[in-house]
Design an enzyme around this catalytic site. Structure first.
Site, PDB file in Angstrom:
ATOM      1  N   SER A   1       2.364   1.895  -3.422  1.00 48.60           N
ATOM      2  CA  SER A   1       1.418   2.154  -4.383  1.00 48.60           C
ATOM      3  C   SER A   1       1.196   3.488  -4.227  1.00 48.60           C
ATOM      4  O   SER A   1       1.170   4.343  -5.091  1.00 48.60           O
ATOM      5  CB  SER A   1       0.255   1.373  -4.262  1.00 48.60           C
ATOM      6  OG  SER A   1      -0.743   1.696  -3.011  1.00 48.60           O
ATOM      7  N   LYS A   2       1.126   4.130  -3.211  1.00 49.86           N
ATOM      8  CA  LYS A   2       0.733   5.632  -2.754  1.00 49.86           C
ATOM      9  C   LYS A   2       1.768   6.552  -2.990  1.00 49.86           C
ATOM     10  O   LYS A   2       1.771   7.589  -3.461  1.00 49.86           O
ATOM     11  CB  LYS A   2       0.122   5.794  -1.297  1.00 49.86           C
ATOM     12  CG  LYS A   2      -1.302   5.069  -1.233  1.00 49.86           C
ATOM     13  CD  LYS A   2      -2.309   5.394  -2.168  1.00 49.86           C
ATOM     14  CE  LYS A   2      -3.591   5.257  -1.942  1.00 49.86           C
ATOM     15  NZ  LYS A   2      -4.808   5.352  -2.748  1.00 49.86           N
TER      16      LYS A   2
ATOM     17  N   TYR B   1       0.814  -1.272   0.010  1.00 48.36           N
ATOM     18  CA  TYR B   1      -0.093   0.128  -0.025  1.00 48.36           C
ATOM     19  C   TYR B   1       0.740   1.254  -0.077  1.00 48.36           C
ATOM     20  O   TYR B   1       0.655   2.159  -0.785  1.00 48.36           O
ATOM     21  CB  TYR B   1      -0.944  -0.101   1.107  1.00 48.36           C
ATOM     22  CG  TYR B   1      -1.816   1.068   1.312  1.00 48.36           C
ATOM     23  CD1 TYR B   1      -2.873   1.411   0.426  1.00 48.36           C
ATOM     24  CD2 TYR B   1      -1.712   2.099   2.162  1.00 48.36           C
ATOM     25  CE1 TYR B   1      -3.617   2.533   0.425  1.00 48.36           C
ATOM     26  CE2 TYR B   1      -2.478   3.264   2.366  1.00 48.36           C
ATOM     27  CZ  TYR B   1      -3.617   3.336   1.362  1.00 48.36           C
ATOM     28  OH  TYR B   1      -4.481   4.532   1.400  1.00 48.36           O
TER      29      TYR B   1
END
Length: 273
Positions: free
Chosen positions: A174-175, A171
């Site tokens: 991805s950010k 996560y």
């Protein structure tokens, strides 16, 4: 904080609602959480909306809430954002209905738990597919129309793109990729008059973490701990993120592009002591 659900809607958002170009807007992940709150706010501002999401019943609830605050019924486009044909259809139906596109809000995203020791490649691929690849493709499809209107893009990222946290490796990656995408796309499109920015929420009260694997008890503990991990002593509300999205989409931010705006109660500025 502006309360957009009051009977009397006031503040800077109302002042800008008639001159900002907040007109024809696509919002992904509009069926719940930040996406739903953003849809309701933009509807209140008089925008014409295209709401995208996987769950038709939830999208209909968002549509009904929008109809209570605005005059125009949003167009619903139900489907899986990971599907390239769905992304193409989303842009095509928007332009078919409205003839133009002013603003793209890339809000849809997922989270799941996992460290370098226990994350699977399937988990990694899914995270990057939803949070990065789909945004890349949908944005590229929307760009010609946004150039025509000198519109703008707002991506919904996370404080996890700015700071590193254990246990959510894919996560965070991805950010961070989404934030770099924001900056690079902003430079690509600036000569065309199209702005690209991100909001980076901290912990926000939505269903995101539960869908990512937290039990009800673990989520309650997570929110309680947020009182210590956020400088303002609490998690955020979806409406607070929506107001920041509206700011970046409006002419109030006409000289802002390539920005990643933390809307996180100060969490990005904190460090353990």
């Amino acid at each position: 904080m502006i309360s957009w659900c009051d009977d009397v809607f006031c503040g800077w958002l109302e002042l800008y609602s008639y001159s900002t170009g907040l007109q024809y807007i696509v919002i992904t992940g509009a069926s719940s959480g930040i996406g739903a709150a953003t849809s309701i706010l933009f509807s209140r501002l008089g925008s014409k909306l295209v709401l995208a999401g996987r769950k038709e019943d939830n999208l209909k609830r968002t549509r009904d809430a929008c109809m209570q605050t605005g005059d125009e019924e949003p167009l619903l486009v139900v489907g899986e954002l990971r599907d390239s044909s769905y992304r193409e259809n989303l842009v095509e139906r928007t332009v078919e209905k409205y003839g133009k596109l002013d603003i793209l809000v890339n809000n849809a995203g997922i989270i799941s738990l996992g460290s370098i020791e226990n994350s699977t490649m399937e988990n990694y691929d899914t995270m990057m597919d939803v949070n990065v690849r789909s945004v890349f493709h949908l944005t590229s499809l929307a760009v010609p129309h946004l150039i025509d209107t000198r519109g703008n893009i707002v991506n919904v990222s996370s404080v996890n793109g700015i700071r590193a946290f254990a246990g959510v490796l894919s996560y965070c990656m991805s950010k961070a990729a989404l934030d770099q995408f924001t900056r690079c796309a902003a430079l690509d499109l600036a000569p065309k008059g199209v702005r690209v920015n991100s909001v980076n929420p901290g912990v926000t009260i939505t269903e995101l973490q539960k869908r990512g694997g937290l039990s009800d008890e673990a989520y309650a503990n997570f929110l309680e701990r947020s009182k210590m991990t956020h400088a303002l002593g609490r998690p955020g509300e979806a409406s607070e993120i929506a107001e920041s999205i509206a700011f970046l989409a409006s002419d109030a931010s006409s000289f802002i592009t390539g920005a990643t705006l933390p809307v996180d109660g100060g969490r990005h500025a904190m460090c353990p002591r």
